[in-house]
Design an enzyme around this catalytic site. Structure first.
Site, short mmCIF file in Angstrom:
data_model
loop_
_atom_site.label_atom_id
_atom_site.label_comp_id
_atom_site.label_asym_id
_atom_site.label_seq_id
_atom_site.Cartn_x
_atom_site.Cartn_y
_atom_site.Cartn_z
CE LYS A 1 0.62 -7.92 -10.51
NZ LYS A 1 0.82 -7.28 -9.21
CG ASP B 1 2.72 -8.33 -6.08
OD1 ASP B 1 3.70 -7.64 -6.44
OD2 ASP B 1 1.70 -8.48 -6.78
P1 NAP Z 1 -7.57 -4.51 -8.38
O1 NAP Z 1 -7.46 -5.99 -8.32
O2 NAP Z 1 -8.18 -3.88 -9.58
O3 NAP Z 1 -8.39 -4.04 -7.06
C1 NAP Z 1 -8.79 -2.71 -6.92
C2 NAP Z 1 -9.41 -2.51 -5.56
O4 NAP Z 1 -9.75 -1.11 -5.44
C3 NAP Z 1 -10.69 -3.29 -5.30
O5 NAP Z 1 -10.76 -3.61 -3.94
C4 NAP Z 1 -11.78 -2.27 -5.64
O6 NAP Z 1 -13.01 -2.47 -4.95
C5 NAP Z 1 -11.16 -0.99 -5.14
N1 NAP Z 1 -11.71 0.16 -5.86
C6 NAP Z 1 -11.43 0.55 -7.12
N2 NAP Z 1 -12.15 1.67 -7.43
C7 NAP Z 1 -12.90 1.96 -6.34
C8 NAP Z 1 -13.84 2.97 -6.04
N3 NAP Z 1 -14.14 3.93 -6.94
N4 NAP Z 1 -14.40 2.98 -4.81
C9 NAP Z 1 -14.08 2.06 -3.90
N5 NAP Z 1 -13.21 1.05 -4.13
C10 NAP Z 1 -12.62 1.01 -5.33
O7 NAP Z 1 -6.13 -3.83 -8.24
P2 NAP Z 1 -4.84 -4.42 -7.52
O8 NAP Z 1 -4.02 -5.17 -8.52
O9 NAP Z 1 -5.29 -5.11 -6.29
O10 NAP Z 1 -4.04 -3.09 -7.17
C11 NAP Z 1 -4.49 -2.18 -6.18
C12 NAP Z 1 -3.49 -1.05 -5.99
O11 NAP Z 1 -2.26 -1.57 -5.49
C13 NAP Z 1 -3.13 -0.34 -7.31
O12 NAP Z 1 -3.03 1.04 -7.06
C14 NAP Z 1 -1.77 -0.92 -7.66
O13 NAP Z 1 -0.98 -0.02 -8.42
C15 NAP Z 1 -1.18 -1.11 -6.27
N6 NAP Z 1 -0.11 -2.11 -6.25
C16 NAP Z 1 1.11 -1.70 -5.84
C17 NAP Z 1 2.14 -2.60 -5.79
C18 NAP Z 1 3.47 -2.12 -5.33
O14 NAP Z 1 4.48 -2.80 -5.61
N7 NAP Z 1 3.54 -1.02 -4.62
C19 NAP Z 1 1.95 -3.95 -6.15
C20 NAP Z 1 0.67 -4.35 -6.55
C21 NAP Z 1 -0.35 -3.40 -6.60
P3 NAP Z 1 -14.11 -3.54 -5.50
O15 NAP Z 1 -13.61 -4.89 -5.12
O16 NAP Z 1 -15.35 -3.15 -4.83
O17 NAP Z 1 -14.15 -3.35 -7.00
#
Ligand code: NAP
Length: 318
Positions: free
Chosen positions: A81, A126
């Site tokens: 993205k 989003d």
């Molecule tokens: P991302 O940019 O990779 O961000 C991941 C987030 O999770 C970060 O804040 C990260 O913390 C945290 N995290 C990951 N592993 C962790 C751990 N072991 N302990 C604590 N914190 C942890 O991902 P994203 O694109 O934002 O997506 C996040 C979620 O939203 C995903 O599950 C995705 O599938 C979902 N999503 C859903 C939709 C929908 O349409 N429903 C749309 C978009 C995304 P740090 O910053 O400390 O690394």
């Protein structure tokens, strides 16, 4: 690149979703059902939507080669993205009138359209998808909100909550909780720049303070997602009694966080609602019609598995 890689209908508009890996995308199932319903209504309607698995080393060139691909556009999913934002000719601007057109604030693009002139126009749906989930749940009176996480999804949520143009009263008090404090601070500042009056950035050790009296809790981390580590459920009794809990994770549909919210008597909002909400404007952009209401998208996706194996992106770039 081979034109129209996935269709026997040369007149069809072809669109798709690009990511890596692509094992779990439900977008082809949803768009495919909308396409079929459009065709049932109008047999001359032709459309195709496919998943494309693009290796990281090919991603930027794949986006740049879109005008030669024959595709009308693509959705962009993890992990591209941000990369996609860099290759665009322009970012759709709807000014301050609508929550669409905020890709620059969000810092990510999940929709690319190829214009008739061969330019790439990007947008981020989003935020509008997130708002759609709130509407569906009737959670339209936003008090203090807690965002767990500070990645790309959290950025979209922060913009959606704090912006006045979301169509909901904007959320004036946004509290961000994240493992990495610097990133939480960045999201808190983003919310402030979009209209929030009070913002705080917290690590998980301060999550309790952040939850106190909040009327909305959003899990925007990847924790709790199938294949990821579980989310340590925070103390939901700290939330306001009429609070809503919104989990962006949609595999599984009913996450441990949502189960805990229901046990507490709170409103639970599923990530599927956001998934469907972000797909609608994409479908319209690709195929020029609104998705037919005859498709019960929630029921369709509730037990859906990815329909077809993703196609390899036909990159033929020297
Ligand atoms: P991302 O940019 O990779 O961000 C991941 C987030 O999770 C970060 O804040 C990260 O913390 C945290 N995290 C990951 N592993 C962790 C751990 N072991 N302990 C604590 N914190 C942890 O991902 P994203 O694109 O934002 O997506 C996040 C979620 O939203 C995903 O599950 C995705 O599938 C979902 N999503 C859903 C939709 C929908 O349409 N429903 C749309 C978009 C995304 P740090 O910053 O400390 O690394």
């Amino acid at each position: 690149m081979t034109p129209n890689p996935s269709t026997n209908h040369p007149a069809a508009r072809v669109a798709g979703v690009v990511g890596w890996p692509m094992a779990h995308s439900l977008s082809p199932t949803l768009h495919g059902a909308w396409i079929k319903a459009c065709r049932d209504r109008d047999p001359s309607f032709e459309g195709v939507y496919r998943a494309f698995a693009v290796r990281p080393e090919h991603a930027e060139n794949a986006f740049r080669s879109l005008p030669d691909s024959g595709l009308v556009g693509v959705n962009v999913t993890v992990p591209y993205k941000e990369v996609a934002l860099r290759v665009l000719n322009e970012i759709a601007q709807t000014g301050k009138a609508h929550i669409l057109g905020r890709a620059r604030d969000i810092g990510a693009v999940n929709l690319i359209r190829v214009t008739p002139e061969g330019h790439l126009t990007g947008d981020n749906t989003d935020a509008v998808g997130f708002i759609e989930g709130l509407y569906q749940a009737g959670a339209d009176d936003l008090g203090p909100a807690v965002i767990l996480g500070a990645g790309g999804a959290a950025r979209a949520v922060a913009v959606a909550l704090a912006s006045r143009e979301s169509g909901l009263p904007n959320c004036e008090d946004v509290r961000v909780v994240n493992r990495t404090l610097d990133k939480a601070t960045e999201i808190a500042q983003l919310a402030k720049s979009c209209g929030a009056k009070t913002v705080t950035a917290n690590t998980w050790s301060d999550a309790g303070r952040a939850l106190e009296g909040a009327r909305l809790l959003v899990n925007a981390t990847s924790l709790g997602m199938h294949g990821s580590a579980p989310l340590a459920i925070p103390d939901l009794s700290l939330l306001a009694p009429d609070a809503a809990v919104y989990d962006l994770v949609y595999v599984p549909r009913e996450t441990e966080l949502l189960k805990a919210a229901r046990r507490q008597g709170l409103t639970a909002i599923e990530g599927l609602d956001m998934l469907i909400g972000q797909a609608r404007p994409s479908f319209e952009a690709f195929f020029g019609v609104t998705p037919p209401d005859s498709v019960d998208a929630r029921a369709l996706l509730a037990d859906a598995r990815p329909a077809n194996p993703p196609a390899d992106w036909p990159v033929a770039i020297p």
